[in-house]
Scaffold this active site. Structure first.
Site, PDB file in Angstrom:
ATOM      1  N   ALA A 251       0.803  -1.235   0.000  1.00 30.56           N
ATOM      2  CA  ALA A 251       0.000   0.000   0.000  1.00 30.56           C
ATOM      3  C   ALA A 251       0.832   1.279   0.000  1.00 30.56           C
ATOM      4  O   ALA A 251       0.282   2.369   0.158  1.00 30.56           O
ATOM      5  CB  ALA A 251      -0.994   0.036   1.163  1.00 30.56           C
ATOM      6  N   ALA A 252       2.148   1.172  -0.197  1.00 34.87           N
ATOM      7  CA  ALA A 252       2.959   2.392  -0.260  1.00 34.87           C
ATOM      8  C   ALA A 252       2.530   3.268  -1.440  1.00 34.87           C
ATOM      9  O   ALA A 252       2.410   4.491  -1.307  1.00 34.87           O
ATOM     10  CB  ALA A 252       4.435   2.037  -0.369  1.00 34.87           C
ATOM     11  N   GLY A 253       2.312   2.647  -2.591  1.00 34.75           N
ATOM     12  CA  GLY A 253       1.873   3.414  -3.756  1.00 34.75           C
ATOM     13  C   GLY A 253       0.517   4.051  -3.540  1.00 34.75           C
ATOM     14  O   GLY A 253       0.290   5.210  -3.917  1.00 34.75           O
ATOM     15  N   ASP A 254      -0.406   3.314  -2.922  1.00 32.23           N
ATOM     16  CA  ASP A 254      -1.735   3.870  -2.630  1.00 32.23           C
ATOM     17  C   ASP A 254      -1.634   5.033  -1.651  1.00 32.23           C
ATOM     18  O   ASP A 254      -2.360   6.028  -1.764  1.00 32.23           O
ATOM     19  CB  ASP A 254      -2.641   2.783  -2.049  1.00 32.23           C
ATOM     20  CG  ASP A 254      -2.956   1.686  -3.051  1.00 32.23           C
ATOM     21  OD1 ASP A 254      -2.937   1.966  -4.260  1.00 32.23           O
ATOM     22  OD2 ASP A 254      -3.219   0.543  -2.613  1.00 32.23           O
TER      23      ASP A 254
END
Length: 305
Positions: A251-254
């Site tokens: 979820a880093a990109g989110d």
């Protein structure tokens, strides 16, 4: 409260089990643990934008089951407007079945469930939310026709339109590019969209140039520990990544997308919004899980390099 950021996208329940290794065909293994974690790129980005300071609304679909109720409750607990999270009777909620082995390799099966029911008609039923928003965000975990419809409608309304092209398996429809203000792929997604290998700042710049030639106004290629590359017709700039000790990159990109959108909606400059999103994403990788790892605006403001 009027939503400043509207996310049209997916809601999934992640069913995660750990095992010593991935099973072979026909094999039964004893697992080590099992957890259910709220996920889906749309929901993750909605949670990120809300925790990072934005007023948020979510447009999506869940099934008529306990997972759908749990996902909707999780969003409501974050203060997200869920009037457009539609329950589809007789359908299951989207799930991701994930097996992770001791070397952190995984195998994933995704069942769209309710996400497959996010049609253009469903979105049109909540057009007021789109018309009141400042920023509209889409991903690619709902039907492609619906994504294109939302991008076009956002352009017609004069909104800031963000597309996170994930998961990307090839080029986007040609007409989409002119409807997008900010296209935010990671390295593999940029490669899928352009056919160019992307593994460095320089190659990300080349991919961004190709995407702008296709009609996108601005591109942000996220590069993990190498930071992010921002490109527009006027300039190109590399933003180094904040230094942290990573634990889990889920979820880093989110988190970056949600933080960037929240900062834009607040009126921050592009550069400040990118840095804000980067710090939020960096903090998220120091924690385990998807939505549980997403930081708050106070966490970001308290960050010390």
């Amino acid at each position: 409260m009027q939503a400043k950021v509207v996310i049209v996208g997916s809601l999934n329940m992640d069913l995660v089990t750990r095992a010593p290794r991935l099973p072979k065909a026909g094999e039964t293994l004893a697992g080590q643990s099992f957890v259910t974690v709220p996920g889906g790129k749309g929901a993750n980005q909605a949670v990120a934008a809300a925790r990072l300071g934005a007023s948020v609304a979510m447009i999506g679909c869940v099934g008529s089951d306990a997972y759908g109720d749990e996902l909707r409750s999780a969003l409501l607990a974050e203060g997200i407007d869920c009037q457009a999270v539609t329950r589809i009777e007789g359908e299951s909620t989207g799930v991701a079945l994930i097996v992770v082995d001791d070397s952190s390799q995984n195998a994933i099966v995704i069942v769209a469930g309710g996400n497959g029911h996010v049609t253009s008609a469903v979105v049109d039923g909540f057009d007021t939310l789109l018309s009141q928003a400042d920023v509209i965000i889409c991903q690619l975990e709902i039907p492609m026709a619906t994504v294109g419809h939302v991008l076009k409608r956002g352009r017609e309304l004069g909104k800031t339109v963000i597309l996170n092209p994930a998961p990307a398996s090839g080029p986007l429809p040609a007409e989409w590019y002119g409807w997008i203000d900010y296209l935010i792929p990671n390295e593999s997604e940029a490669t899928a969209l352009t056919g160019l290998p992307v593994d460095s700042v320089g190659s990300a710049d080349a991919a961004a140039t190709a995407l702008m030639k296709a009609g996108v106004r601005k591109v942000i290629v996220t590069l993990g520990e190498q930071g992010a590359l921002f490109a527009s017709q006027a300039r190109s700039q590399h933003f180094p990544a904040p230094k942290v000790q990573p634990v889990d990159t889920t979820a880093a990109g989110d988190t970056f997308v949600g933080g960037f959108a929240a900062a834009l909606a607040e009126g921050k400059s592009e550069s400040d919004a990118i840095r804000f999103g980067q710090i939020a994403a960096a903090l998220s990788v120091t924690r385990s899980g998807a939505q549980p790892s997403i930081p708050t605006v106070v966490d970001v403001q308290s960050y010390q390099p």
